[in-house]
Design an enzyme around this catalytic site. Structure first.
Site, short mmCIF file in Angstrom:
data_model
loop_
_atom_site.label_atom_id
_atom_site.label_comp_id
_atom_site.label_asym_id
_atom_site.label_seq_id
_atom_site.Cartn_x
_atom_site.Cartn_y
_atom_site.Cartn_z
N CYS A 222 29.19 -100.42 -12.39
CA CYS A 222 28.54 -101.73 -12.38
C CYS A 222 28.00 -102.07 -13.76
O CYS A 222 27.25 -101.28 -14.34
CB CYS A 222 27.40 -101.74 -11.36
SG CYS A 222 26.45 -103.28 -11.36
N CYS A 225 23.83 -102.13 -13.21
CA CYS A 225 23.01 -100.96 -12.87
C CYS A 225 23.66 -99.64 -13.23
O CYS A 225 23.00 -98.59 -13.22
CB CYS A 225 22.67 -100.97 -11.38
SG CYS A 225 24.08 -100.65 -10.29
N CYS A 244 29.59 -103.60 -6.27
CA CYS A 244 28.52 -102.65 -6.57
C CYS A 244 27.86 -102.24 -5.26
O CYS A 244 27.53 -103.10 -4.43
CB CYS A 244 27.50 -103.30 -7.51
SG CYS A 244 25.98 -102.34 -7.73
N ASP A 378 41.89 -91.91 -33.94
CA ASP A 378 41.59 -91.03 -32.81
C ASP A 378 42.66 -91.21 -31.74
O ASP A 378 42.71 -92.23 -31.06
CB ASP A 378 40.20 -91.36 -32.27
CG ASP A 378 39.80 -90.49 -31.09
OD1 ASP A 378 40.61 -89.62 -30.69
OD2 ASP A 378 38.69 -90.67 -30.57
#
Length: 467
Positions: A222, A225, A244, A378
């Site tokens: 989410c 949160c 969520c 990378d």
């Protein structure tokens, strides 16, 4: 003093345009392409050159951004607009930083700084969005997706999303933003700025296969949160239907929804799509393969619908679109058919495996992997590619500066790959092992693809990237 100031600005704009065009023509004569240098030179002379020029376009500017599919989606939108009789300015080379966009504008402007096109469509690098949008003032912005890519340049995905969010927040109040409802991080961009005109596209098709080893889920938490999202459908990477568990976010309902998807000709590249548009169904045979290209087509249709183009007209144009430079490109070399496909991050690579390499057929495969600046230094992302899902191949060759890294990934997947670091020798070995009249797959990241095409150009006729 004002007239003198205006005259000075006008003179600077004309000089910037003329010098930039001269550099572009010189580069094309000596190196075969305009690239970004002309725009860089012109912007040094007149930093407002781009803003002054695009202000002449009567139908404004469309911007396409996101990690994967920018070039293809841009080409699709251009195809639809041209089928409508519009003259379109676009960055066909794929050079999508600020200076690349400026170079594309220079290419089409007259020597004294006039643009005659109706509209412009530009693909724009994610990190360049705030600066480019400030210059272009786009009336439509499309965000395809956000996947992990070039971490040493972009940083984490949340950072990239915040950069694009700043660009969206700075748009004019009348601008439209088209977002992928299936990407949680892209969907979260709707919160930036006072943006009433958000258009959503997404997939609702049943029975879409996912690779067994597709673990490259880059943004499945989410955005508010941080809790892991619950998925009822997962198409690839983190794209799917989500919510969520604490109720902070939920997948928006798209106004353009893909309700069925079928690969009908993987060899030549074609898919059959059914798209639902607020209760009406539209069918299209897209001459490009893979679910990832279906998402690109949805993005293009969403942008066109937001500008009042009838979707039946859009789908007719899309049914004739061709793959852009380096994306599923077929080349004949000494009687051997090579299919060149760009791969640059785990999500995109896995979709190529899903589309082309997941079914047993004795594929002849070469992978060309570099670590140039445009690729990202990378390359640890290679370990997140679902190599285990590649069907057994007749042979696998790895070439390029990071050939050994690619071969090691195959070894850990239980498959052998031969390492030929020198790309000239790699191409020669591929042609030697591929019988005349037969075909081979060539997967390459960005700088490796450019190097590969330059080497093949003496043996086959390849389309220039600006064509």
């Amino acid at each position: 003093m004002a007239p003198t100031s205006d005259r000075s600005r006008g003179t600077r704009a004309v000089v910037a345009n003329g010098v930039g065009k001269a550099v572009l023509n010189l580069r094309r004569l000596t190196r075969g392409g305009g690239s970004a240098l002309p725009g860089l030179v012109a912007e040094r002379i007149d930093p407002r050159m781009v803003s002054r020029l695009v202000a002449q376009l009567p139908e404004g500017v469309i911007v396409v951004t996101g990690t994967n599919g920018k070039t293809t989606t841009t080409k699709m939108i251009v195809a639809v607009l041209e089928a409508q009789g519009k003259t379109v300015l676009t960055n066909r080379s794929g050079s999508n930083l600020s200076r690349g966009v400026a170079s594309a504008i220079l290419e089409r402007s007259a020597w004294r700084g006039r643009l005659l096109e109706d509209i412009a469509v530009f693909e724009v690098d994610e990190a360049s969005m705030p600066a480019v949008c400030e210059q272009l003032r786009p009336s439509t912005v499309v965000v395809n997706n956000l996947f992990r890519d070039q971490l040493d340049r972009y940083g984490e995905l949340d950072t990239t999303a915040a950069v694009i969010g700043r660009a969206i927040a700075g748009l004019d109040g009348s601008a439209t933003v088209c977002l992928n409802a299936d990407d949680p991080l892209v969907a979260s961009l709707a919160r930036y700025g006072d943006r009433p005109d958000i258009r959503w596209f997404g997939v609702d098709a049943e029975g879409v296969e996912r690779l067994d080893h597709d673990a490259a889920s880059d943004s499945d938490h989410c955005p508010q949160c941080g809790h892991a999202l619950d998925y009822t459908k997962a198409y690839y990477s983190h794209l799917g239907h989500y919510r969520c568990p604490d109720g902070h976010v939920e997948r928006p309902t798209p106004e353009l929804s893909l309700t069925s998807f079928e690969s009908i000709d993987v060899h030549d590249g074609a898919s059959r799509l059914t798209v639902d548009v607020e209760g009406d169904s539209i069918s299209i045979v897209l001459p490009l393969p893979g679910l990832y290209n279906a998402y690109n087509a949805l993005a293009a249709m969403c942008a066109m619908r937001s500008r009042g183009v009838a979707l039946h007209d859009a789908t007719d144009a899309l049914s004739h679109v061709t793959a852009p430079f380096g994306r599923v490109e077929h080349v004949d070399v000494h009687g051997r058919g090579l299919r060149i496909i760009l791969v640059k991050n785990p999500a995109g690579f896995n979709q190529i495996i899903q589309t082309f390499l997941g079914h047993p057929k004795g594929t002849r495969l070469m992978l060309a992997i570099n670590d140039g600046l445009a690729d990202g230094r990378d390359l640890s992302w290679l370990w997140d590619v679902a190599i285990e899902d590649i069907a057994p191949c007749e042979f696998v060759l790895c070439t390029g500066g990071r050939a050994a890294d690619m071969a090691l990934r195959f070894k850990y997947a239980g498959a052998e790959a031969d390492v030929v670091p020198d790309m000239v020798e790699g191409i020669a070995e591929l042609l030697r092992r591929t019988p005349e009249g037969e075909e081979a797959e060539v997967l390459a990241n960005y700088t490796a693809m450019l190097e590969l095409r330059a080497l093949l150009d003496s043996q086959a006729t390849l389309k220039r990237f600006w064509q």
